[in-house]
Design an enzyme around this catalytic site. Sequence first.
Site, PDB file in Angstrom:
ATOM      1  N   HIS A 179     -25.972  28.629  40.601  1.00  0.00           N
ATOM      2  CA  HIS A 179     -24.916  29.633  40.779  1.00  0.00           C
ATOM      3  C   HIS A 179     -24.929  30.163  42.202  1.00  0.00           C
ATOM      4  O   HIS A 179     -25.985  30.256  42.832  1.00  0.00           O
ATOM      5  CB  HIS A 179     -25.067  30.791  39.779  1.00  0.00           C
ATOM      6  CG  HIS A 179     -26.419  31.442  39.775  1.00  0.00           C
ATOM      7  ND1 HIS A 179     -27.495  30.899  39.116  1.00  0.00           N
ATOM      8  CD2 HIS A 179     -26.866  32.586  40.345  1.00  0.00           C
ATOM      9  CE1 HIS A 179     -28.550  31.681  39.273  1.00  0.00           C
ATOM     10  NE2 HIS A 179     -28.208  32.707  40.024  1.00  0.00           N
TER      11      HIS A 179
ATOM     12  N   HIS B 120     -23.907  33.462  44.423  1.00  0.00           N
ATOM     13  CA  HIS B 120     -23.530  34.875  44.460  1.00  0.00           C
ATOM     14  C   HIS B 120     -22.522  35.045  45.598  1.00  0.00           C
ATOM     15  O   HIS B 120     -22.810  34.650  46.740  1.00  0.00           O
ATOM     16  CB  HIS B 120     -24.751  35.743  44.761  1.00  0.00           C
ATOM     17  CG  HIS B 120     -25.830  35.695  43.725  1.00  0.00           C
ATOM     18  ND1 HIS B 120     -25.974  36.667  42.759  1.00  0.00           N
ATOM     19  CD2 HIS B 120     -26.821  34.793  43.506  1.00  0.00           C
ATOM     20  CE1 HIS B 120     -27.031  36.368  41.999  1.00  0.00           C
ATOM     21  NE2 HIS B 120     -27.555  35.239  42.425  1.00  0.00           N
TER      22      HIS B 120
HETATM   23  P1  5GP Z   1     -30.479  34.806  40.199  1.00  0.00           P
HETATM   24  O1  5GP Z   1     -31.539  35.863  40.400  1.00  0.00           O
HETATM   25  O2  5GP Z   1     -30.872  33.787  39.194  1.00  0.00           O
HETATM   26  O3  5GP Z   1     -29.998  34.236  41.500  1.00  0.00           O
HETATM   27  O4  5GP Z   1     -29.225  35.612  39.650  1.00  0.00           O
HETATM   28  C1  5GP Z   1     -28.898  35.749  38.314  1.00  0.00           C
HETATM   29  C2  5GP Z   1     -27.757  36.739  38.235  1.00  0.00           C
HETATM   30  O5  5GP Z   1     -27.188  36.645  36.946  1.00  0.00           O
HETATM   31  C3  5GP Z   1     -28.177  38.199  38.438  1.00  0.00           C
HETATM   32  O6  5GP Z   1     -27.472  38.733  39.553  1.00  0.00           O
HETATM   33  C4  5GP Z   1     -27.795  38.874  37.136  1.00  0.00           C
HETATM   34  O7  5GP Z   1     -27.256  40.168  37.312  1.00  0.00           O
HETATM   35  C5  5GP Z   1     -26.764  37.923  36.551  1.00  0.00           C
HETATM   36  N1  5GP Z   1     -26.715  37.896  35.095  1.00  0.00           N
HETATM   37  C6  5GP Z   1     -27.765  37.717  34.266  1.00  0.00           C
HETATM   38  N2  5GP Z   1     -27.355  37.715  32.985  1.00  0.00           N
HETATM   39  C7  5GP Z   1     -26.007  37.891  33.017  1.00  0.00           C
HETATM   40  C8  5GP Z   1     -25.014  37.972  31.988  1.00  0.00           C
HETATM   41  O8  5GP Z   1     -25.262  37.889  30.788  1.00  0.00           O
HETATM   42  N3  5GP Z   1     -23.730  38.148  32.400  1.00  0.00           N
HETATM   43  C9  5GP Z   1     -23.403  38.257  33.713  1.00  0.00           C
HETATM   44  N4  5GP Z   1     -22.109  38.429  33.995  1.00  0.00           N
HETATM   45  N5  5GP Z   1     -24.308  38.177  34.704  1.00  0.00           N
HETATM   46  C10 5GP Z   1     -25.606  37.995  34.353  1.00  0.00           C
END
Ligand code: 5GP
Length: 146
Positions: free
Chosen positions: A100, A102
């Site tokens: 993903h 951001h």
């Molecule tokens: P990572 O730390 O893996 O780069 O980012 C994961 C992101 O997913 C985080 O910013 C977190 O807020 C988001 N996230 C986690 N669970 C959910 C969810 O159930 N729905 C949404 N919309 N975002 C999520």
Amino acid sequence: MSADCIFCKIVAGRIPSTKVYEDDAALAFMDIGPIVKGHVLVIPKAHHDPLTAVPAPLLARVMQVVQKVAAAQMAGLGADGVNLHQANGAAAGQVVPHVHFHVIPRFANDGHRWNWKAGAYSAPAEAAALADRIRGALQAGAGGQA
Ligand code: 5GP
Ligand code: ZN
């Protein structure tokens, strides 16, 4: 689809999300924990992880959506700038193992500061040696054809 993957469940509609864009390849939806309000996640609909495992044509489609969302944050939210962030692996802070991006709108005085501390090489030769190793891996085929 990966059975335990939260983002696959979002793609399948089994977990609700606030979508901003989707097409056959990619989905963009609001991050539930925004670094700055308006923070969007862009994912391939198919389950891939990490970044290095995404087929290049699909990654190109996902990046087109990243670009669209950044433009929409500027045009629709009045963002003054946009940050991209993308993590691979726990050491990089990745929490959800479905690739993903951001896409984070930035506003003058939004109060967010990256904890970015520039380091230094002990000597130019240290950077050159690391560059040699990266070039060697590229020449050996890392990342496939450009
Ligand atoms: P990572 O730390 O893996 O780069 O980012 C994961 C992101 O997913 C985080 O910013 C977190 O807020 C988001 N996230 C986690 N669970 C959910 C969810 O159930 N729905 C949404 N919309 N975002 C999520
Ligand atoms: Zn997934």
